[in-house]
Motif scaffolding. Structure first.
Motif, PDB file in Angstrom:
ATOM      1  N   LEU A   1     -40.380 -14.854 -72.417  1.00 27.28           N
ATOM      2  CA  LEU A   1     -39.853 -14.223 -71.204  1.00 27.28           C
ATOM      3  C   LEU A   1     -39.870 -15.209 -70.033  1.00 27.28           C
ATOM      4  CD1 LEU A   1     -41.521 -10.748 -71.636  1.00 27.28           C
ATOM      5  CD2 LEU A   1     -39.071 -11.095 -71.261  1.00 27.28           C
ATOM      6  N   MET A   2     -40.961 -15.967 -69.896  1.00 22.27           N
ATOM      7  CA  MET A   2     -41.028 -16.959 -68.822  1.00 22.27           C
ATOM      8  C   MET A   2     -39.943 -18.020 -68.993  1.00 22.27           C
ATOM      9  SD  MET A   2     -44.137 -19.530 -67.717  1.00 22.27           S
ATOM     10  CE  MET A   2     -43.804 -20.692 -69.068  1.00 22.27           C
ATOM     11  N   CYS A   3     -39.764 -18.500 -70.216  1.00 26.19           N
ATOM     12  CA  CYS A   3     -38.751 -19.532 -70.463  1.00 26.19           C
ATOM     13  C   CYS A   3     -37.333 -18.986 -70.360  1.00 26.19           C
ATOM     14  CB  CYS A   3     -38.975 -20.156 -71.839  1.00 26.19           C
ATOM     15  SG  CYS A   3     -40.526 -21.090 -71.972  1.00 26.19           S
ATOM     16  N   SER A   4     -37.197 -17.662 -70.330  1.00 27.18           N
ATOM     17  CA  SER A   4     -35.888 -17.028 -70.166  1.00 27.18           C
ATOM     18  C   SER A   4     -35.592 -16.705 -68.701  1.00 27.18           C
ATOM     19  CB  SER A   4     -35.808 -15.750 -71.012  1.00 27.18           C
ATOM     20  OG  SER A   4     -35.976 -16.037 -72.385  1.00 27.18           O
TER      21      SER A   4
ATOM     22  N   LEU B   1     -35.057  -6.563 -74.785  1.00 32.31           N
ATOM     23  CA  LEU B   1     -35.509  -5.198 -74.511  1.00 32.31           C
ATOM     24  C   LEU B   1     -36.410  -5.153 -73.284  1.00 32.31           C
ATOM     25  CD1 LEU B   1     -36.274  -4.081 -78.172  1.00 32.31           C
ATOM     26  CD2 LEU B   1     -34.558  -3.042 -76.665  1.00 32.31           C
ATOM     27  N   VAL B   2     -37.338  -6.080 -73.155  1.00 34.64           N
ATOM     28  CA  VAL B   2     -38.214  -6.098 -71.983  1.00 34.64           C
ATOM     29  C   VAL B   2     -37.415  -6.348 -70.714  1.00 34.64           C
ATOM     30  CG1 VAL B   2     -40.147  -7.283 -70.858  1.00 34.64           C
ATOM     31  CG2 VAL B   2     -40.241  -6.819 -73.321  1.00 34.64           C
ATOM     32  N   GLU B   3     -36.395  -7.195 -70.798  1.00 26.69           N
ATOM     33  CA  GLU B   3     -35.573  -7.501 -69.620  1.00 26.69           C
ATOM     34  C   GLU B   3     -34.865  -6.274 -69.086  1.00 26.69           C
ATOM     35  OE1 GLU B   3     -33.159 -10.727 -71.034  1.00 26.69           O
ATOM     36  OE2 GLU B   3     -34.488 -12.253 -70.140  1.00 26.69           O
ATOM     37  N   THR B   4     -34.595  -5.270 -69.916  1.00 30.21           N
ATOM     38  CA  THR B   4     -33.929  -4.058 -69.442  1.00 30.21           C
ATOM     39  C   THR B   4     -34.832  -3.215 -68.552  1.00 30.21           C
ATOM     40  OG1 THR B   4     -34.629  -2.676 -71.330  1.00 30.21           O
ATOM     41  CG2 THR B   4     -32.591  -3.955 -71.587  1.00 30.21           C
ATOM     42  N   LEU B   5     -36.141  -3.506 -68.532  1.00 31.15           N
ATOM     43  CA  LEU B   5     -37.102  -2.706 -67.764  1.00 31.15           C
ATOM     44  C   LEU B   5     -37.237  -3.173 -66.320  1.00 31.15           C
ATOM     45  CD1 LEU B   5     -39.879  -2.377 -70.490  1.00 31.15           C
ATOM     46  CD2 LEU B   5     -38.077  -0.736 -69.933  1.00 31.15           C
TER      47      LEU B   5
END
Length: 396
Positions: A242-245, A391-395
């Motif tokens: 997530l951090m690298c994204s 999926l986490v990014e949608t939150l």
């Protein structure tokens, strides 16, 4: 002598408070500082017991509610009440009181540090984490070079109360905080994990907070997604991806919840165990160029530094939580967000590990439960890392 079915068990212990969460109850024992969850049936037994009813009367009510024979359910009532009495939820039996917070630092021991006077130390860095300051020194350039990549990103400070020195001896490396020995390491590869871990533990022990969770925190769009899970769940791997994204790292391991229900950053490097390096390489191609370290739990790790740091305001005040996610590596299930009830989420986040600096009491538990009621929570089986990141990014 009363028959079992005529027996009235003793009332709830005065140290126990009960909190309603949907159709379940959460109990908090102020002596042990432990939370426990009661399912719907146990909750009904508890509520009927609070009315000073006998075993027979409780069973009769449940029989009518569930439309089952009283004889079928009476043993469940007796078993529940016996268990609660055994663990001290009802009655006045004493149970062990939670240990004092300072016991967490029991690994430190006094040391005769007079030999330090003959050593010419290099200053590594003066750093601040949460409300604690540390001045770090090393007895050689080799130690400095292995420490700096792991702690150099922490904010600088001129105010410190802890002086940490790493000293190379003939057969070991000593890590000393003030006049106390933190650890004696056999190899230089063990030094950075011990120093960094000691800084983290000391910092959260001296921060004023509602609770400190074993959780990672990722920030974006004015809010945080908290990733809570135990060791071996893949939490750090997902956090790194997530951090690298493009998300900002607030924490890899400690979610510090303030009394006004925000998460303060503890932006330490992400410790990635050997099994995740190949997976993370697509997100961080230089992963194999990072130094290798040996943790005290015998795990081999590389430390991935934060790509950016929180602002001064965020470091002091924190940011609100948008969602809590409980990830777990699960190759047999598809990656998906599975909604959880508040009770499920509360049990999971405390089961993953939490610390309270002994500030947890009946009022703060109510505050914690109130906070959880307002936040969506999800299980996340991780089959494919890219899908899990999406999926986490949608939150946010």
């Amino acid at each position: 002598m009363l028959n079992h079915d005529e027996q009235i068990y003793p009332p709830p212990n005065s140290a126990v408070s009960v909190h309603h969460v949907e159709d379940e109850l959460i109990t908090f024992d102020d002596r042990s500082k432990q939370l426990a969850r009661m399912n719907q049936t146990a909750s009904k037994i508890w509520q009927l017991h609070e009315e000073n009813l006998s075993v027979d009367e409780i069973a009769q009510h449940l029989s009518e509610f569930y439309s089952v024979e009283k004889e079928v359910i009476i043993s469940d009532v007796i078993n529940a009440l016996n268990e609660w009495q055994a663990i001290g939820l009802i009655g006045e039996d004493n149970i062990p009181v939670a240990p004092e917070v300072e016991g967490v630092l029991d690994y430190m021991e006094e040391i005769d540090s007079g030999f330090e006077d003959k050593i010419e130390f290099q200053h590594v860095k003066s750093i601040k984490l949460l409300d604690s300051g540390f001045d770090v020194f090393a007895s050689s350039a080799e130690i400095t070079n292995i420490l700096l990549p792991v702690i150099s990103h922490y904010p600088k400070t001129d105010n410190f109360t802890n002086v940490i020195k790493v000293i190379e001896k003939e057969d070991c490396f000593l890590i000393i905080d003030g006049s106390k020995l933190v650890c004696s390491c056999d190899t230089i590869e063990e030094v950075a994990p011990v120093v960094n871990g000691h800084i983290l533990v000391t910092s959260f022990l001296h921060v004023n907070s509602l609770s400190v969770f074993h959780a990672a925190a990722i920030y974006d769009n004015d809010g945080i997604v908290l990733l809570s899970a135990g060791s071996g769940s893949g939490k750090s791997t997902l956090t790194a991806a997530l951090m690298c994204s493009g998300k900002q790292l607030f924490s890899d391991d400690l979610g510090v919840l303030t009394h006004d229900q925000k998460i303060r950053p503890t932006p330490s490097c992400i410790g990635l165990k050997k099994g995740s390096w190949d997976v993370i390489e697509r997100y961080y191609p230089a992963i194999f160029e990072l130094a290798t370290h040996y943790r005290q739990d015998k795990k081999i790790v590389k430390y991935l530094p934060p790509s950016s740091l929180p602002t001064s305001s965020q470091l002091e005040n924190g940011e609100p939580v948008k969602a809590v996610v409980f990830p777990s590596y699960s190759p047999e299930h598809k990656s998906e967000l599975i909604p959880l009830s508040t009770a499920d989420a509360l049990v999971k986040i405390t089961d993953a590990g939490y610390h309270t600096n002994q500030s947890l009491n009946h009022g703060s538990v109510a505050n914690l439960i109130g906070w959880m009621k307002e936040i969506p929570a999800y299980e996340l089986p991780v089959n494919d890392l890219k899908e899990a990141v999406n999926l986490v990014e949608t939150l946010f």
